[in-house]
Design a protein around this motif. Sequence first.
Motif, PDB file in Angstrom:
ATOM      1  N   THR A   5      -4.839  59.128  48.414  1.00  0.00           N
ATOM      2  CA  THR A   5      -4.609  60.436  47.520  1.00  0.00           C
ATOM      3  C   THR A   5      -4.360  60.951  46.061  1.00  0.00           C
ATOM      4  OG1 THR A   5      -2.748  58.883  47.017  1.00  0.00           O
ATOM      5  CG2 THR A   5      -1.904  60.475  49.205  1.00  0.00           C
ATOM      6  N   CYS A   6      -5.404  62.080  46.171  1.00  0.00           N
ATOM      7  CA  CYS A   6      -4.950  62.741  45.093  1.00  0.00           C
ATOM      8  C   CYS A   6      -4.500  63.840  44.288  1.00  0.00           C
ATOM      9  CB  CYS A   6      -6.641  63.077  44.928  1.00  0.00           C
ATOM     10  SG  CYS A   6      -7.419  63.427  42.852  1.00  0.00           S
ATOM     11  N   LEU A   7      -3.638  63.802  42.981  1.00  0.00           N
ATOM     12  CA  LEU A   7      -2.923  65.160  42.868  1.00  0.00           C
ATOM     13  C   LEU A   7      -3.958  65.711  41.748  1.00  0.00           C
ATOM     14  CD1 LEU A   7      -0.737  66.470  42.298  1.00  0.00           C
ATOM     15  CD2 LEU A   7       0.514  65.194  40.350  1.00  0.00           C
ATOM     16  N   ILE A   8      -4.442  66.982  42.203  1.00  0.00           N
ATOM     17  CA  ILE A   8      -5.286  67.600  40.584  1.00  0.00           C
ATOM     18  C   ILE A   8      -4.457  68.862  40.052  1.00  0.00           C
ATOM     19  CG2 ILE A   8      -6.909  69.300  40.632  1.00  0.00           C
ATOM     20  CD1 ILE A   8      -8.145  68.425  42.951  1.00  0.00           C
ATOM     21  N   VAL A   9      -3.856  68.357  38.725  1.00  0.00           N
ATOM     22  CA  VAL A   9      -3.591  68.812  38.204  1.00  0.00           C
ATOM     23  C   VAL A   9      -4.033  69.962  36.870  1.00  0.00           C
ATOM     24  CG1 VAL A   9      -1.682  69.063  36.503  1.00  0.00           C
ATOM     25  CG2 VAL A   9      -2.248  66.577  37.547  1.00  0.00           C
ATOM     26  N   ASP A  10      -3.518  71.350  37.003  1.00  0.00           N
ATOM     27  CA  ASP A  10      -4.705  72.315  36.131  1.00  0.00           C
ATOM     28  C   ASP A  10      -3.946  73.325  36.412  1.00  0.00           C
ATOM     29  OD1 ASP A  10      -6.817  74.091  35.499  1.00  0.00           O
ATOM     30  OD2 ASP A  10      -8.430  72.193  35.257  1.00  0.00           O
ATOM     31  N   ARG A  13      -6.079  77.893  38.646  1.00  0.00           N
ATOM     32  CA  ARG A  13      -6.217  78.528  40.394  1.00  0.00           C
ATOM     33  C   ARG A  13      -7.178  77.601  41.390  1.00  0.00           C
ATOM     34  NH1 ARG A  13      -6.781  81.277  44.817  1.00  0.00           N
ATOM     35  NH2 ARG A  13      -6.790  82.848  43.254  1.00  0.00           N
ATOM     36  N   ILE A  14      -8.407  78.418  40.561  1.00  0.00           N
ATOM     37  CA  ILE A  14      -9.752  78.590  41.257  1.00  0.00           C
ATOM     38  C   ILE A  14     -10.621  77.227  40.794  1.00  0.00           C
ATOM     39  CG2 ILE A  14     -11.855  78.724  40.136  1.00  0.00           C
ATOM     40  CD1 ILE A  14     -10.899  81.738  40.045  1.00  0.00           C
ATOM     41  N   ILE A  15     -10.480  76.419  39.359  1.00  0.00           N
ATOM     42  CA  ILE A  15     -10.152  74.645  38.916  1.00  0.00           C
ATOM     43  C   ILE A  15      -9.870  73.747  40.105  1.00  0.00           C
ATOM     44  CG2 ILE A  15      -9.953  73.000  37.375  1.00  0.00           C
ATOM     45  CD1 ILE A  15     -12.185  74.747  36.892  1.00  0.00           C
ATOM     46  N   ARG A  16      -8.598  74.099  40.476  1.00  0.00           N
ATOM     47  CA  ARG A  16      -7.842  73.566  41.362  1.00  0.00           C
ATOM     48  C   ARG A  16      -8.732  73.286  42.864  1.00  0.00           C
ATOM     49  NH1 ARG A  16      -2.972  75.341  39.616  1.00  0.00           N
ATOM     50  NH2 ARG A  16      -2.967  76.776  41.461  1.00  0.00           N
ATOM     51  N   LYS A  17      -8.893  74.809  43.221  1.00  0.00           N
ATOM     52  CA  LYS A  17      -9.770  75.141  44.796  1.00  0.00           C
ATOM     53  C   LYS A  17     -10.666  74.310  44.617  1.00  0.00           C
ATOM     54  CE  LYS A  17     -10.930  78.763  47.209  1.00  0.00           C
ATOM     55  NZ  LYS A  17     -11.032  80.461  47.667  1.00  0.00           N
ATOM     56  N   VAL A  18     -11.981  74.095  43.208  1.00  0.00           N
ATOM     57  CA  VAL A  18     -13.830  73.817  43.703  1.00  0.00           C
ATOM     58  C   VAL A  18     -12.628  72.156  43.450  1.00  0.00           C
ATOM     59  CG1 VAL A  18     -15.012  73.050  42.384  1.00  0.00           C
ATOM     60  CG2 VAL A  18     -14.587  75.310  42.150  1.00  0.00           C
ATOM     61  N   ALA A  19     -12.353  71.448  42.671  1.00  0.00           N
ATOM     62  CA  ALA A  19     -11.695  69.865  42.611  1.00  0.00           C
ATOM     63  C   ALA A  19     -11.354  69.624  44.009  1.00  0.00           C
ATOM     64  CB  ALA A  19     -10.907  69.595  40.873  1.00  0.00           C
ATOM     65  N   ARG A  20     -10.809  70.084  44.488  1.00  0.00           N
ATOM     66  CA  ARG A  20     -10.203  70.544  45.713  1.00  0.00           C
ATOM     67  C   ARG A  20     -11.150  69.751  46.774  1.00  0.00           C
ATOM     68  NH1 ARG A  20      -5.387  70.241  49.212  1.00  0.00           N
ATOM     69  NH2 ARG A  20      -4.363  71.614  48.625  1.00  0.00           N
ATOM     70  N   ARG A  21     -12.141  70.885  46.754  1.00  0.00           N
ATOM     71  CA  ARG A  21     -12.590  70.211  47.670  1.00  0.00           C
ATOM     72  C   ARG A  21     -13.800  69.471  47.687  1.00  0.00           C
ATOM     73  NH1 ARG A  21     -15.360  75.976  47.247  1.00  0.00           N
ATOM     74  NH2 ARG A  21     -13.568  76.821  47.939  1.00  0.00           N
ATOM     75  N   ILE A  22     -13.936  69.354  46.477  1.00  0.00           N
ATOM     76  CA  ILE A  22     -15.162  67.827  45.974  1.00  0.00           C
ATOM     77  C   ILE A  22     -14.888  66.012  46.314  1.00  0.00           C
ATOM     78  CG2 ILE A  22     -16.307  66.232  44.138  1.00  0.00           C
ATOM     79  CD1 ILE A  22     -16.317  69.253  42.648  1.00  0.00           C
ATOM     80  N   VAL A  23     -13.177  66.962  46.348  1.00  0.00           N
ATOM     81  CA  VAL A  23     -12.647  65.132  45.824  1.00  0.00           C
ATOM     82  C   VAL A  23     -11.653  65.114  47.485  1.00  0.00           C
ATOM     83  CG1 VAL A  23      -9.871  64.134  45.667  1.00  0.00           C
ATOM     84  CG2 VAL A  23     -11.245  65.738  44.245  1.00  0.00           C
ATOM     85  N   GLU A  24     -11.609  66.276  48.164  1.00  0.00           N
ATOM     86  CA  GLU A  24     -11.614  65.850  50.445  1.00  0.00           C
ATOM     87  C   GLU A  24     -12.777  65.667  50.937  1.00  0.00           C
ATOM     88  OE1 GLU A  24      -7.631  68.728  51.044  1.00  0.00           O
ATOM     89  OE2 GLU A  24      -9.590  70.160  51.382  1.00  0.00           O
ATOM     90  N   GLY A  25     -14.216  66.442  50.085  1.00  0.00           N
ATOM     91  CA  GLY A  25     -14.681  66.279  50.689  1.00  0.00           C
ATOM     92  C   GLY A  25     -15.434  64.464  50.703  1.00  0.00           C
ATOM     93  N   LEU A  26     -14.149  63.283  49.407  1.00  0.00           N
ATOM     94  CA  LEU A  26     -14.654  61.841  49.474  1.00  0.00           C
ATOM     95  C   LEU A  26     -13.556  61.416  49.861  1.00  0.00           C
ATOM     96  CD1 LEU A  26     -15.706  62.588  45.218  1.00  0.00           C
ATOM     97  CD2 LEU A  26     -17.444  61.402  47.152  1.00  0.00           C
ATOM     98  N   GLY A  27     -12.964  61.808  50.576  1.00  0.00           N
ATOM     99  CA  GLY A  27     -12.061  61.669  51.533  1.00  0.00           C
ATOM    100  C   GLY A  27     -10.838  61.417  51.219  1.00  0.00           C
TER     101      GLY A  27
END
Length: 123
Positions: A5-10, A13-27
């Motif tokens: 699990t990962c929590l993205i705090v920013d 909304r755009i930064i959260r979306k970009v980070a989400r895509r990367i982190v979800e790609g890492l499982g």
Amino acid sequence: MTVRTCLIVDDSRIIRKVARRIVEGLGFEVDEAADGSEALAYCAATLPELVLVDWNMPVMDGLTFLRRLRALPGGDAPKVLFCTIETRADRIAEALTAGADDYVMKPFDGQILESKLSGAGVL
């Protein structure tokens, strides 16, 4: 298989979306918070394995969030990565002293983030 699990705090909304895509790609399964106060309430209920946190946010900044997270029961467990435009060495040292595991400069891409997470022992 354990869910990571990962929590993205920013506040962006755009930064959260970009980070989400990367982190979800890492499982990782990802949740988001728009500021430190929202993130602290989340962590008080459910501690994620990893937190990506922005420094400058309204309501509660990343450094205040980090100090309060580390004071929670079990709050020393999540790996915390500051995602920031902050480049001054003294400010970065302040974040690391407060309990951050590492930091990554914005803008970042998947390769940079994966390298930082690997270095922090998350991957």
